[in-house]
Design a protein around this motif. Structure first.
Motif, PDB file in Angstrom:
ATOM      1  N   GLU A 132      65.890  70.912  48.504  1.00 18.90           N
ATOM      2  CA  GLU A 132      66.231  71.905  47.479  1.00 18.90           C
ATOM      3  C   GLU A 132      65.006  72.759  47.246  1.00 18.90           C
ATOM      4  O   GLU A 132      64.009  72.230  46.765  1.00 18.90           O
ATOM      5  N   PRO A 133      64.984  73.992  47.603  1.00 19.67           N
ATOM      6  CA  PRO A 133      66.089  74.733  48.195  1.00 19.67           C
ATOM      7  C   PRO A 133      66.269  74.351  49.658  1.00 19.67           C
ATOM      8  O   PRO A 133      65.394  73.740  50.270  1.00 19.67           O
ATOM      9  N   TRP A 134      67.412  74.711  50.220  1.00 14.77           N
ATOM     10  CA  TRP A 134      67.723  74.397  51.608  1.00 14.77           C
ATOM     11  C   TRP A 134      66.857  75.245  52.521  1.00 14.77           C
ATOM     12  O   TRP A 134      66.691  76.437  52.288  1.00 14.77           O
ATOM     13  N   GLY A 135      66.293  74.652  53.544  1.00 11.88           N
ATOM     14  CA  GLY A 135      65.490  75.401  54.491  1.00 11.88           C
ATOM     15  C   GLY A 135      65.066  74.536  55.654  1.00 11.88           C
ATOM     16  O   GLY A 135      65.267  73.318  55.644  1.00 11.88           O
ATOM     17  N   HIS A 136      64.491  75.171  56.657  1.00  9.55           N
ATOM     18  CA  HIS A 136      64.070  74.455  57.860  1.00  9.55           C
ATOM     19  C   HIS A 136      62.654  74.859  58.215  1.00  9.55           C
ATOM     20  O   HIS A 136      62.284  76.012  58.029  1.00  9.55           O
ATOM     21  N   PRO A 137      61.847  73.937  58.717  1.00 11.77           N
ATOM     22  CA  PRO A 137      62.191  72.538  58.889  1.00 11.77           C
ATOM     23  C   PRO A 137      62.374  71.864  57.537  1.00 11.77           C
ATOM     24  O   PRO A 137      61.663  72.182  56.575  1.00 11.77           O
ATOM     25  N   THR A 138      63.332  70.958  57.479  1.00 16.51           N
ATOM     26  CA  THR A 138      63.694  70.368  56.192  1.00 16.51           C
ATOM     27  C   THR A 138      62.522  69.661  55.527  1.00 16.51           C
ATOM     28  O   THR A 138      62.422  69.659  54.300  1.00 16.51           O
ATOM     29  N   GLY A 139      61.623  69.066  56.321  1.00 11.19           N
ATOM     30  CA  GLY A 139      60.471  68.376  55.739  1.00 11.19           C
ATOM     31  C   GLY A 139      59.642  69.257  54.836  1.00 11.19           C
ATOM     32  O   GLY A 139      59.070  68.785  53.854  1.00 11.19           O
ATOM     33  N   ASP A 140      59.578  70.544  55.141  1.00 12.98           N
ATOM     34  CA  ASP A 140      58.806  71.462  54.310  1.00 12.98           C
ATOM     35  C   ASP A 140      59.376  71.601  52.910  1.00 12.98           C
ATOM     36  O   ASP A 140      58.704  72.113  52.010  1.00 12.98           O
ATOM     37  N   PHE A 141      60.610  71.161  52.701  1.00 11.34           N
ATOM     38  CA  PHE A 141      61.285  71.314  51.419  1.00 11.34           C
ATOM     39  C   PHE A 141      61.566  69.975  50.740  1.00 11.34           C
ATOM     40  O   PHE A 141      62.240  69.937  49.716  1.00 11.34           O
ATOM     41  N   LEU A 142      61.061  68.885  51.299  1.00  4.08           N
ATOM     42  CA  LEU A 142      61.314  67.551  50.750  1.00  4.08           C
ATOM     43  C   LEU A 142      60.088  67.009  50.026  1.00  4.08           C
ATOM     44  O   LEU A 142      58.989  66.980  50.599  1.00  4.08           O
ATOM     45  N   PRO A 143      60.256  66.560  48.792  1.00  2.00           N
ATOM     46  CA  PRO A 143      59.102  66.042  48.050  1.00  2.00           C
ATOM     47  C   PRO A 143      58.452  64.842  48.731  1.00  2.00           C
ATOM     48  O   PRO A 143      57.237  64.673  48.654  1.00  2.00           O
ATOM     49  N   GLU A 144      59.238  64.007  49.424  1.00  2.00           N
ATOM     50  CA  GLU A 144      58.676  62.837  50.105  1.00  2.00           C
ATOM     51  C   GLU A 144      57.702  63.254  51.205  1.00  2.00           C
ATOM     52  O   GLU A 144      56.679  62.605  51.409  1.00  2.00           O
ATOM     53  N   PHE A 145      58.018  64.342  51.908  1.00  2.00           N
ATOM     54  CA  PHE A 145      57.152  64.850  52.969  1.00  2.00           C
ATOM     55  C   PHE A 145      55.952  65.578  52.364  1.00  2.00           C
ATOM     56  O   PHE A 145      54.813  65.392  52.796  1.00  2.00           O
ATOM     57  N   GLN A 146      56.213  66.389  51.355  1.00  2.00           N
ATOM     58  CA  GLN A 146      55.147  67.158  50.711  1.00  2.00           C
ATOM     59  C   GLN A 146      54.108  66.263  50.056  1.00  2.00           C
ATOM     60  O   GLN A 146      52.944  66.644  49.945  1.00  2.00           O
ATOM     61  N   VAL A 191      64.605  59.193  69.019  1.00  2.00           N
ATOM     62  CA  VAL A 191      65.071  59.369  67.643  1.00  2.00           C
ATOM     63  C   VAL A 191      64.090  58.769  66.632  1.00  2.00           C
ATOM     64  O   VAL A 191      63.954  59.288  65.528  1.00  2.00           O
ATOM     65  N   ALA A 192      63.379  57.736  67.012  1.00  2.00           N
ATOM     66  CA  ALA A 192      62.388  57.152  66.102  1.00  2.00           C
ATOM     67  C   ALA A 192      61.304  58.165  65.770  1.00  2.00           C
ATOM     68  O   ALA A 192      60.744  58.146  64.676  1.00  2.00           O
ATOM     69  N   ARG A 193      61.017  59.077  66.688  1.00  2.00           N
ATOM     70  CA  ARG A 193      59.990  60.088  66.458  1.00  2.00           C
ATOM     71  C   ARG A 193      60.549  61.319  65.754  1.00  2.00           C
ATOM     72  O   ARG A 193      59.803  62.190  65.333  1.00  2.00           O
ATOM     73  N   PHE A 194      61.869  61.407  65.625  1.00  2.00           N
ATOM     74  CA  PHE A 194      62.497  62.506  64.890  1.00  2.00           C
ATOM     75  C   PHE A 194      62.593  62.189  63.404  1.00  2.00           C
ATOM     76  O   PHE A 194      62.724  63.080  62.587  1.00  2.00           O
ATOM     77  N   ALA A 195      62.565  60.914  63.037  1.00  2.00           N
ATOM     78  CA  ALA A 195      62.732  60.506  61.646  1.00  2.00           C
ATOM     79  C   ALA A 195      61.517  60.910  60.828  1.00  2.00           C
ATOM     80  O   ALA A 195      60.388  60.821  61.300  1.00  2.00           O
ATOM     81  N   GLY A 196      61.771  61.358  59.592  1.00  2.00           N
ATOM     82  CA  GLY A 196      60.684  61.733  58.707  1.00  2.00           C
ATOM     83  C   GLY A 196      60.973  61.333  57.276  1.00  2.00           C
ATOM     84  O   GLY A 196      62.110  60.993  56.937  1.00  2.00           O
ATOM     85  N   PRO A 197      59.970  61.377  56.414  1.00  2.00           N
ATOM     86  CA  PRO A 197      60.143  61.003  55.015  1.00  2.00           C
ATOM     87  C   PRO A 197      61.226  61.843  54.341  1.00  2.00           C
ATOM     88  O   PRO A 197      61.252  63.065  54.481  1.00  2.00           O
ATOM     89  N   GLY A 198      62.132  61.186  53.629  1.00  2.00           N
ATOM     90  CA  GLY A 198      63.174  61.880  52.893  1.00  2.00           C
ATOM     91  C   GLY A 198      64.380  62.261  53.725  1.00  2.00           C
ATOM     92  O   GLY A 198      65.292  62.914  53.226  1.00  2.00           O
ATOM     93  N   GLU A 199      64.391  61.877  55.000  1.00  2.00           N
ATOM     94  CA  GLU A 199      65.508  62.211  55.868  1.00  2.00           C
ATOM     95  C   GLU A 199      66.122  60.935  56.444  1.00  2.00           C
ATOM     96  O   GLU A 199      65.462  59.905  56.537  1.00  2.00           O
ATOM     97  N   THR A 200      67.368  61.032  56.836  1.00  2.00           N
ATOM     98  CA  THR A 200      68.034  59.978  57.582  1.00  2.00           C
ATOM     99  C   THR A 200      68.401  60.577  58.925  1.00  2.00           C
ATOM    100  O   THR A 200      68.980  61.660  58.983  1.00  2.00           O
ATOM    101  N   VAL A 201      68.040  59.904  59.988  1.00  2.00           N
ATOM    102  CA  VAL A 201      68.325  60.400  61.328  1.00  2.00           C
ATOM    103  C   VAL A 201      69.281  59.419  61.989  1.00  2.00           C
ATOM    104  O   VAL A 201      69.016  58.222  62.036  1.00  2.00           O
ATOM    105  N   GLU A 202      70.388  59.944  62.470  1.00  2.00           N
ATOM    106  CA  GLU A 202      71.453  59.127  63.059  1.00  2.00           C
ATOM    107  C   GLU A 202      71.497  59.366  64.566  1.00  2.00           C
ATOM    108  O   GLU A 202      71.469  60.504  65.017  1.00  2.00           O
ATOM    109  N   LEU A 203      71.581  58.292  65.324  1.00  2.00           N
ATOM    110  CA  LEU A 203      71.754  58.364  66.770  1.00  2.00           C
ATOM    111  C   LEU A 203      73.174  57.926  67.083  1.00  2.00           C
ATOM    112  O   LEU A 203      73.584  56.827  66.707  1.00  2.00           O
ATOM    113  N   ARG A 204      73.922  58.789  67.759  1.00  2.00           N
ATOM    114  CA  ARG A 204      75.310  58.461  68.066  1.00  2.00           C
ATOM    115  C   ARG A 204      75.628  58.839  69.513  1.00  2.00           C
ATOM    116  O   ARG A 204      75.364  59.959  69.937  1.00  2.00           O
ATOM    117  N   PRO A 205      76.211  57.888  70.273  1.00  2.00           N
ATOM    118  CA  PRO A 205      76.589  58.220  71.649  1.00  2.00           C
ATOM    119  C   PRO A 205      77.781  59.167  71.657  1.00  2.00           C
ATOM    120  O   PRO A 205      78.609  59.144  70.744  1.00  2.00           O
TER     121      PRO A 205
END
Length: 130
Positions: free
Chosen positions: A12-26, A107-121
């Motif tokens: 919040e607000p929405w933006g990319h990369p999402t980490g730049d907008f997440l308090p956990e990452f900031q 996918v383990a390297r795509f995960a970041g603070p405040g995000e959930t990363v899903e791997l699906r075949p």
């Protein structure tokens, strides 16, 4: 083997990369944030160089989405977001790798603070690949 990596986030607000907008990452120290960005860029570069990256896109603000449901025998359009969940689909990457293990390494390297990363075949048009 094709997999989709789904990035779920709630900036919040929405933006990319999402980490730049997440308090956990900031809240992370500068050097940790820089390392996470480098790790992502490194694995992303590997995927491109190896021909494993099929595609991917960041998605716009979920508030701009429209949901279509079947009601009373016809489709009914409803403004998004599509659920009451706090997390929303922020983007995706489609990869084609040799094994599930490789997909999990990526996918383990795509995960970041405040995000959930899903791997699906992916499924072939005839049914499940596995």
């Amino acid at each position: 083997m094709k997999y989709v990596i789904l990035i779920h986030s709630n900036p919040e607000p929405w933006g990319h990369p999402t980490g730049d907008f997440l308090p956990e990452f900031q809240a992370l120290p500068d050097d940790v944030r820089a390392r996470l960005v480098r790790d992502f860029e490194e694995v992303f570069g590997e995927l491109r160089a190896n021909g494993e990256l099929v595609g991917g896109e960041a998605l716009g603000d979920p508030a701009a989405s429209t949901l279509y449901r079947w009601r009373d025998g016809a489709p009914l359009a409803v403004d998004g977001p599509y659920s009451e969940a706090k997390e929303h689909l922020a983007g995706f990457f489609l990869i084609d790798v040799e094994s599930r293990e490789r997909a999990e390494q990526v996918v383990a390297r795509f995960a970041g603070p405040g995000e959930t990363v899903e791997l699906r075949p992916l499924m072939s048009s005839g049914g499940p690949d596995q």
